[in-house]
Enzyme design. Sequence first.
Site, mmCIF file in Angstrom:
data_model
loop_
_atom_site.group_PDB
_atom_site.id
_atom_site.type_symbol
_atom_site.label_atom_id
_atom_site.label_comp_id
_atom_site.label_asym_id
_atom_site.label_seq_id
_atom_site.Cartn_x
_atom_site.Cartn_y
_atom_site.Cartn_z
ATOM 1 N N GLY A 12 11.800 -1.971 3.292
ATOM 2 C CA GLY A 12 11.662 -3.000 4.319
ATOM 3 C C GLY A 12 12.424 -4.262 3.950
ATOM 4 N N ARG A 86 19.355 20.295 11.193
ATOM 5 C CA ARG A 86 19.502 21.746 11.138
ATOM 6 C C ARG A 86 18.977 22.328 12.436
ATOM 7 N NH1 ARG A 86 18.897 22.993 5.433
ATOM 8 N NH2 ARG A 86 20.599 21.852 4.420
ATOM 9 N N THR A 139 9.357 -7.121 -2.607
ATOM 10 C CA THR A 139 8.348 -6.740 -1.630
ATOM 11 C C THR A 139 7.540 -7.970 -1.245
ATOM 12 O OG1 THR A 139 6.306 -5.503 -1.250
ATOM 13 C CG2 THR A 139 6.853 -5.970 -3.531
ATOM 14 N N ASP A 143 3.083 -6.279 -5.049
ATOM 15 C CA ASP A 143 2.212 -5.262 -5.624
ATOM 16 C C ASP A 143 2.877 -4.409 -6.711
ATOM 17 O OD1 ASP A 143 3.970 -3.908 -4.013
ATOM 18 O OD2 ASP A 143 2.453 -2.713 -2.975
ATOM 19 N N ARG A 185 0.219 -3.013 2.757
ATOM 20 C CA ARG A 185 0.038 -1.599 2.411
ATOM 21 C C ARG A 185 -1.293 -1.383 1.690
ATOM 22 N NH1 ARG A 185 2.964 1.888 4.138
ATOM 23 N NH2 ARG A 185 1.988 3.442 2.791
#
Length: 366
Positions: A12, A86, A139, A143, A185
């Site tokens: 992110g 595929r 981040t 964390d 998160r």
Amino acid sequence: MAKRIGVLTGGGDCPGLNAVIRAVVKSACGLGWEVVGFEDGFTGVVEERLTPRVLDLAAVRGILDRGGTILGTSNKANPFRYAVHRGDSFVEADLSDQTIERLHRLGVDCLVCIGGDGTLKIAHQLAQKGFPVVGCPKTIDNDLSDTDVTFGFDTARSTATDAVGKLHTTAESHDRVMVLEVMGRDTGHLALHAAIAGGADAVLIPEVPYRIEPVCEMIRRRSARGQTFSIVVVAEGAAPAGGTQAVAESAAAIPGRGVVRLGGAGKVAADLLSQHVTDHEIRVTVLGHLARGGMPTAYDRLLGSRFGCGAVELIERGQFDHMVALQGNDIVARPLSSASVTRFVDVQGQLVRDARKLGIVFGDER
């Protein structure tokens, strides 16, 4: 010997990425090295159609205070689990050997990977296959266990704190209970910091499975004192005791992502509150990607710049398969092998104890 460094931003986006890119380029150019940037994370490394950009001093001029990343990013491009077409669907394939072969063809001597736990894990896997890699931890969730702070967190914390403050005025005007859902998160660092700094009344974090009754009791106590509104900050990974995290999208929904997309924790908490609190309107605000955007704070520009300089120092020393990290006030090297270890909120730690002293409810009170 002249070196050619590749740099990418993965996972992110977050404030401060451009500061790192700028610092890598300026430090490397000062040594007479060349820098090329791969666009859209590892997509730019894997895909032959994407030509890396030459990053010289002119290319990074004026980007220090810009949010986002001039290289673009992706959280769905993993060379070891790359989504390939595929037939009528996508399947995951290991394209790591082709990726390393392409880097060699492009004359790239080393790759600087700027990202969070997923990006750094991929970087370590590439290093294990023999390609020189260094990492920069990034981040807004703060964390990662091997660094005291990650750049991007301070800006996100400021944005979330500002949101709590703005909700105060509208909540008080309408006698409402306002629930603010923030990212993070599986950890509650962002929610906890914003709750304390913003003056919230409750905070629900993943590290503390919550019961809704203590939160309801807090709202009733405030009402009895004439405080007819309350603010509840909810981390996206928070869950009721005995329940599960609210998931917006499964890991299998998008090939190559590898992780679930959380979302809806605020609504879960609000729905539980509405079963017991009937004399207040309850409204949910999801801060979402606002926490990722905007101009980085001075702290994130400073830390990002230091990390970028530190990454080039690692290359100069030949200390590959390592990342830069902040320890106290020093930039140090840490092995990529442990870079993806998650650092959770210490529920017995001083910050949580201080929050409780301030009257903030976590939902585990008896």
